[in-house]
Design an enzyme around this catalytic site. Structure first.
Site, short mmCIF file in Angstrom:
data_model
loop_
_atom_site.label_atom_id
_atom_site.label_comp_id
_atom_site.label_asym_id
_atom_site.label_seq_id
_atom_site.Cartn_x
_atom_site.Cartn_y
_atom_site.Cartn_z
N GLY A 139 0.83 -1.21 0.00
CA GLY A 139 0.00 0.00 0.00
C GLY A 139 0.85 1.25 0.00
O GLY A 139 2.07 1.18 -0.23
N ASN A 140 0.24 2.38 0.24
CA ASN A 140 1.01 3.63 0.35
C ASN A 140 0.32 4.56 1.34
O ASN A 140 -0.72 4.22 1.89
CB ASN A 140 1.19 4.28 -1.02
N ARG A 141 0.90 5.75 1.55
CA ARG A 141 0.44 6.62 2.65
C ARG A 141 -0.66 7.59 2.24
O ARG A 141 -0.98 8.52 2.99
CB ARG A 141 1.63 7.38 3.22
N SER A 142 -1.28 7.40 1.09
CA SER A 142 -2.33 8.34 0.68
C SER A 142 -3.55 8.22 1.61
O SER A 142 -4.08 7.14 1.83
CB SER A 142 -2.76 8.05 -0.76
#
Ligand code: PMT
Length: 408
Positions: free
Chosen positions: A213-216
């Site tokens: 995933g990512n930090r958005s």
């Protein structure tokens, strides 16, 4: 705040009828005033039993209207002038009795007289016991009112004044405020246009408990969806998992993976005028997702990854097949060589516009409320914005978008 743009200098008449939830209308009036509206409150006799006029007067800084005939001393006849100048009339709470009178055009108090003379949209927030709400007389009245264009918010299910629980509880002030916001947005320039906004990050499954995933957080995309909705657009918000509340009146489609986001975006753009891809879509996904949780071992672990499809590039490439789609906007999240990388993406993905997003600082980019961006159009013209709230940046981007899709 975006709501201020809509409510500033607007005249809102708030009619309060006699119900225990009248106390919540105090909060509603406070929100309207804070958003910049001029609020005139009219109380029925029964409403006065629940909340005193002085409470509303102190909040709105305007005289509160309680009697039909005192206004006749004024130079303008009250019910005509209020009805004529209002941009919106809200009746909250709206009792079964008042709704029935409104349906039949009765005007035996100042509130109903004003409603009858009112040329602006009317929003009612019904509040009553479940039996009254479900009674066929009330159902028929509500049907008639809606057919005449009266807007209705609620009622909600929940705890009622009688101690019982069921349908009939007046909507919360926030929800009534947001319904009013949506009604006012109908006069805005993007009314009739459909805009697809993607937001948040995608998740690519590794095994039943892990993902890439990512930090958005979704904040930038949600701000864009709200700004577009405030300008009257019909907004479809396609988002990865977020903790944010969906903007009122926006259609939301929740997805998890890049492939799910791709399917949702491709379907939504078929009937859209514009696409703004704010989502942080995974560029890679595991070749296969393990069926069982991958067990720890002493040695390291390698994952085989494959590229995901570039959604933005795919939409832009096929846009000739979709004559309605007039604008494709992208973002470029960069930690170095911001403008060079953003320009390269603008050209390679055949975009109309790219928002170069500096994500190298802690007050900009992922998760935070502020952002630092440079707007670049298809001619390569760049406009660097200072550090701003994401909501403010969203307003500017939607104004630029309006220029693309709305002939001047
Ligand atoms: O959600 P927040 O916490 O508010 O953070 C906002 C943000 C930093 C995520 C946002 O402002 C932002 O910069 N979004 C773009 C993130 C990104 O993935 O950038 P990119 O440079 O990798 O991709 C370029 C463009 O292609 C983007 O519009 C992206 O949505 C799109 N893309 C990328 C990969 C892919 N498979 N398909 C795509 O459509």
């Amino acid at each position: 705040m975006a709501a201020e743009r809509l409510f500033k200098d607007k005249s809102v008449v708030v009619g309060v009828t006699g119900g225990i939830s009248a106390y919540k209308t105090v909060t509603l009036c406070s929100r309207l005033v804070k958003a910049g509206a001029t609020v005139d409150v009219i109380l029925t006799d029964a409403a006065e039993e629940f909340v005193r006029p002085l409470t509303f007067q102190a909040l709105t800084h305007r005289p509160v209207i309680t009697e039909m005939f005192s206004l006749l001393q004024e130079t303008e006849i009250g019910h005509v002038s209020l009805g004529k100048k209002a941009d919106l009339m809200i009746i909250a709470p709206a009792t079964a009795n008042s709704l029935a009178k409104l349906t039949h055009g009765l005007a035996d108090n100042m509130l109903l007289t004003t409603a009858l003379a009112c040329r602006s949209p009317i929003l009612v927030a019904p509040a009553m016991e479940t039996g009254m709400w479900e009674n066929s007389a009330t159902c028929a009245n509500m049907k008639t009112l809606e057919e005449r264009g009266v807007n209705v918010v609620g009622p909600a299910d929940g705890h009622l004044a009688s101690g019982a629980s069921g349908a009939g509880r007046m909507s919360e002030p926030d929800e009534i405020f947001n319904a009013a916001r949506k009604i006012l947005s109908r006069r805005e320039p993007l009314n009739g246009f459909r805009i697809v906004v993607s937001a948040g990050g995608t998740r690519e499954v590794i095994d039943p408990v892990r993902f890439i995933g990512n930090r958005s957080s979704g904040k930038m995309g949600y701000a864009l969806a709200q700004a577009a909705s405030d300008r009257g657009a019909d907004v479809v918000l396609i988002h990865g998992p977020t903790a944010l509340q969906n903007p009122y009146g926006v259609r939301d489609v929740g997805v998890e993976s890049a492939e799910q986001m791709r399917s949702a975006v491709l379907k939504a753009v078929e009937s859209a005028d514009a696409l703004i891809m704010t989502a942080a879509v995974a560029d890679y996904r595991p070749v296969t997702a393990a069926k069982q949780k991958i067990k720890k071992r002493e040695s390291g672990l390698s994952l085989d990854l494959v590229r995901t499809t570039d959604i933005l590039a795919e939409v832009a490439e096929n846009r000739t097949e979709n004559i309605r789609l007039k604008a494709v906007f992208g973002f470029a999240a960069e930690t170095e060589s911001l403008l060079a990388h953003a320009r390269e993406k603008l050209t390679r993905k055949q975009l109309d516009f790219i928002v170069a997003n500096d994500v190298s600082a802690s007050d900009s980019g992922f998760s935070v409320d502020t952002n630092r961006v440079t707007l670049i159009d298809s001619a390569g013209e760049a406009n660097e914005l200072p550090l701003m709230q994401k909501q403010e940046i969203a307003e500017i981007i939607i104004d630029r978008l309006a220029g693309f899709i709305k002939p001047q």
